[in-house]
Design a protein around this motif. Structure first.
Motif, short mmCIF file in Angstrom:
data_model
loop_
_atom_site.label_atom_id
_atom_site.label_comp_id
_atom_site.label_asym_id
_atom_site.label_seq_id
_atom_site.Cartn_x
_atom_site.Cartn_y
_atom_site.Cartn_z
N PRO A 251 50.57 51.20 18.83
CA PRO A 251 50.09 50.06 19.62
C PRO A 251 48.91 49.34 18.98
N GLN A 252 48.01 50.09 18.35
CA GLN A 252 46.85 49.44 17.74
C GLN A 252 47.26 48.62 16.53
N LEU A 253 48.21 49.11 15.75
CA LEU A 253 48.69 48.36 14.59
C LEU A 253 49.44 47.10 15.05
N LEU A 254 50.21 47.20 16.12
CA LEU A 254 50.86 46.01 16.66
C LEU A 254 49.83 45.00 17.17
N SER A 255 48.73 45.50 17.73
CA SER A 255 47.65 44.60 18.14
C SER A 255 47.01 43.93 16.93
N PHE A 256 46.91 44.67 15.81
CA PHE A 256 46.40 44.06 14.58
C PHE A 256 47.32 42.92 14.13
N ILE A 257 48.64 43.13 14.22
CA ILE A 257 49.58 42.05 13.87
C ILE A 257 49.37 40.87 14.80
N ASP A 258 49.08 41.14 16.08
CA ASP A 258 48.74 40.04 16.99
C ASP A 258 47.54 39.26 16.49
N ALA A 259 46.50 39.97 16.03
CA ALA A 259 45.30 39.30 15.51
C ALA A 259 45.63 38.51 14.25
N GLU A 260 46.47 39.06 13.38
CA GLU A 260 46.92 38.34 12.18
C GLU A 260 47.55 37.01 12.58
N CYS A 261 48.40 37.05 13.60
CA CYS A 261 49.10 35.84 14.02
C CYS A 261 48.18 34.89 14.79
N PHE A 262 47.21 35.45 15.51
CA PHE A 262 46.31 34.61 16.30
C PHE A 262 45.53 33.65 15.43
N ILE A 263 45.09 34.11 14.26
CA ILE A 263 44.33 33.21 13.41
C ILE A 263 45.23 32.18 12.72
N VAL A 264 46.55 32.36 12.86
CA VAL A 264 47.51 31.37 12.37
C VAL A 264 47.84 30.36 13.46
N SER A 265 48.03 30.85 14.69
CA SER A 265 48.64 30.01 15.72
C SER A 265 47.90 29.98 17.04
N THR A 266 46.83 30.76 17.20
CA THR A 266 46.07 30.93 18.45
C THR A 266 46.91 31.52 19.57
N VAL A 267 48.02 32.17 19.23
CA VAL A 267 48.80 32.95 20.19
C VAL A 267 49.16 34.27 19.54
N ASN A 268 49.67 35.20 20.33
CA ASN A 268 50.00 36.51 19.77
C ASN A 268 51.28 36.49 18.97
N ALA A 269 51.64 37.63 18.38
CA ALA A 269 52.78 37.69 17.47
C ALA A 269 54.10 37.36 18.14
N LEU A 270 54.24 37.74 19.42
CA LEU A 270 55.49 37.47 20.13
C LEU A 270 55.70 35.98 20.37
N GLN A 271 54.66 35.19 20.25
CA GLN A 271 54.76 33.74 20.44
C GLN A 271 54.64 32.97 19.13
N THR A 272 54.52 33.67 18.01
CA THR A 272 54.37 33.01 16.72
C THR A 272 55.69 33.06 15.95
N PRO A 273 56.25 31.91 15.57
CA PRO A 273 57.49 31.91 14.79
C PRO A 273 57.34 32.73 13.52
N MET A 274 58.34 33.53 13.21
CA MET A 274 58.26 34.41 12.05
C MET A 274 58.11 33.62 10.75
N ILE A 275 58.75 32.47 10.67
CA ILE A 275 58.64 31.67 9.45
C ILE A 275 57.21 31.19 9.26
N ASN A 276 56.58 30.72 10.34
CA ASN A 276 55.19 30.26 10.24
C ASN A 276 54.27 31.39 9.82
N ALA A 277 54.43 32.54 10.47
CA ALA A 277 53.58 33.68 10.14
C ALA A 277 53.75 34.09 8.69
N SER A 278 54.99 34.15 8.24
CA SER A 278 55.26 34.62 6.87
C SER A 278 54.65 33.71 5.83
#
Length: 514
Positions: A251-278
């Motif tokens: 769970p903590q590593l998944l939360s880290f992925i959320d933080a990775e995506c948040f600085i890309v899109s200001t939303v968590n990983a489940l709301q960030t398109p995979m192409i944008n994140a990649s």
């Protein structure tokens, strides 16, 4: 159907901004779409005067004949300037209309007491000299310009709950090693997730990236790169959170992925398109983060000068209030002072909501826009603090960019929950007086939080929120920060709607920060 080119608008300049631009023609053949970000920066008047020689600032009457220009661009953020320059170098007659006194939008800067501040983010992608995603480099080269840049060895240093500290090193292997050291039991999952990111990135990087939305363009690319296009088609409907959960259980590593995506899109990983994140999570290692010498505002200045050199025009203090329609087609614009300009195409660098909610007075939105507004929601706005501090308060090995979320993962997306900090003087010391650094701090904040306040209450609330942010940074990173401050400017979501500038005969200066 409404024929209108559109420039989409990245809303949260504290996140790592994709300085990528995607240009396309609409199905009518009369529009151009680009993708970037926009805001204000007062800059030296030399380039402004160069533009004035071409355009002038006197009042102009509505023309007798229409279609003065092939394209009118509303707004001179990077997206608008890239659209304008790409058209100008191909011989189009282009007019850019900017309601402020200088170009740049969010990719701008302002000066105070010897400090040069970036208005928006200092995390710049697209400056590399390889691949197809170095689109700032390409955009500048198209108008004969090149900027000197400083490579950033660390994209961002995460400071997260449970004292989790992760540096995203420029070198991919160093980053992966550090992440695996924090989560050794998830080595396979970490490699699996980021390998999928690279699969998507490599597909994107193999294409001449102009549009991910135009069917005719993509159809042509399919015959050149069928496997790469099929890869992108497979991932297009998927989000980063779903892909992460295929590989990772912690769970903590998944939360880290959320933080990775948040600085890309200001939303968590489940709301960030995979192409944008990649695209972001890999390009920071492939092309890297590179800071332009002298500040981010130099990008807009170079593009604006290049536009004029290629025959385009920019008109400042030109506040567009309406897009003029004729038989359902955009044919021109009307300014707040009554002036009208006409063109074959109109390109908007305003937000989609401002474009279709304010500039256009139509009862029925185009179906494409209806679909967009059903799927997407506005990202939050932000509170920003620009500070000049004594250099002694920073440890000598301080990284340039930091993301702080101290004690509760649930606060990630809440207003004022997380803090993004940039210290560009770590890379370019010329931005501050000797013995000083710049701190540029962002945190999410909704405009509704600042409406309906008296001026006194508004100023008091700014001070309270800023003090809370400073205290958090003192406790987590920089003890003694408050006593080291020599200059401080605080901006709220309301600030970004209100500017006042003065020209003293040599340069423009920002008078009202809000």
């Amino acid at each position: 159907m409404l024929h209108l080119g559109f420039v989409s608008h990245a809303i949260f300049p504290s996140t790592a901004p994709k300085s990528y631009a995607f240009a396309r023609r609409t199905s009518s053949g009369r529009g151009v779409r680009t993708c970037e970000r926009a805001r204000l920066r007062p800059w030296r008047a030399m380039a402004v005067l160069g533009v004035e020689k071409t355009v002038g600032r006197g009042r102009e009457r509505a023309p007798v004949e229409k279609a003065q220009y092939d394209a009118i661009v509303i707004g001179s953020g990077i997206g608008g300037l890239v659209a304008a320059t790409q058209l100008a170098v191909k011989g189009a007659r282009v007019l850019v209309l900017e309601k402020y006194v200088i170009p740049g939008g969010s990719s701008g800067f302002f000066e105070r007491d010897g400090f040069t501040f970036d208005v928006g983010s200092s995390v710049m992608f697209g400056f590399s000299d390889k691949g197809n995603l170095n689109l700032i480099t390409q955009a500048l080269a198209a108008v004969g310009h090149k900027m000197q840049v400083i490579p950033d060895p660390t994209t961002v240093h995460f400071h997260l709950p449970s004292n989790l500290s992760v540096r995203v090193h420029r070198e991919y292997d160093d980053f992966i090693t550090e992440l695996i050291n924090n989560f050794p039991h998830e080595k396979a999952g970490i490699l699996g997730f980021y390998n999928e990111c690279w699969k998507i990135f490599n597909a994107l990087n193999s294409l001449e990236l102009k549009s991910l939305e135009e069917p005719i363009y993509l159809f042509g690319q399919f015959f050149k790169k069928p496997l790469e296009c099929l890869t992108l088609a497979y991932y297009l409907p998927q989000n980063a959170g779903e892909i992460a959960r295929k590989h990772i259980k912690d769970p903590q590593l998944l939360s880290f992925i959320d933080a990775e995506c948040f600085i890309v899109s200001t939303v968590n990983a489940l709301q960030t398109p995979m192409i944008n994140a990649s695209m972001v999570l890999c390009d920071r290692h492939f092309g890297g983060i590179n800071y332009p010498v002298g500040g981010v505002g130099g990008i807009a200045k170079a593009l604006a000068n290049g536009l004029v050199e290629k025959g385009g025009k920019i008109l400042y203090k030109a506040n567009v209030t309406n897009i003029i329609l004729e038989n359902g087609k955009a044919i021109g614009v009307r300014l707040s002072d009554g002036r009208e300009f006409f063109s074959r195409s109109v390109i908007s660098n305003a937000t989609r909501w401002d474009t279709f909610g304010k500039l256009l007075k139509v009862d029925d939105l185009p179906e494409e826009e209806k679909n967009f507004q059903r799927i997407y929601v506005k990202a939050p706005s932000f509170l920003s603090i620009h500070m000049g501090v004594k250099a002694s308060v920073l440890p000598p090995d301080t990284d340039c960019h930091h993301f702080i979320l101290e004690d509760d993962w649930n606060r990630l997306e809440r207003p004022y929950g997380s803090i993004f900090l940039s210290i560009p003087t770590v890379l370019d010391s010329t931005l501050a007086p000797k013995g000083h650094h710049i701190l540029h701090i962002f945190t999410t904040s909704g405009i509704e939080d600042w409406e309906g306040l008296s001026r006194k209450d508004y100023e008091e609330k700014k001070e309270i929120v800023a003090n809370q942010i400073i205290s958090r940074l003192e406790n987590k990173l920089f003890p003694g920060l408050r006593n080291s401050i020599v200059l401080q400017e605080v901006g709220t979501p309301k600030t970004h709607r209100r500017y006042l500038a003065r020209y003293d005969g040599h340069r423009w200066s920002l008078l009202c920060w809000g």
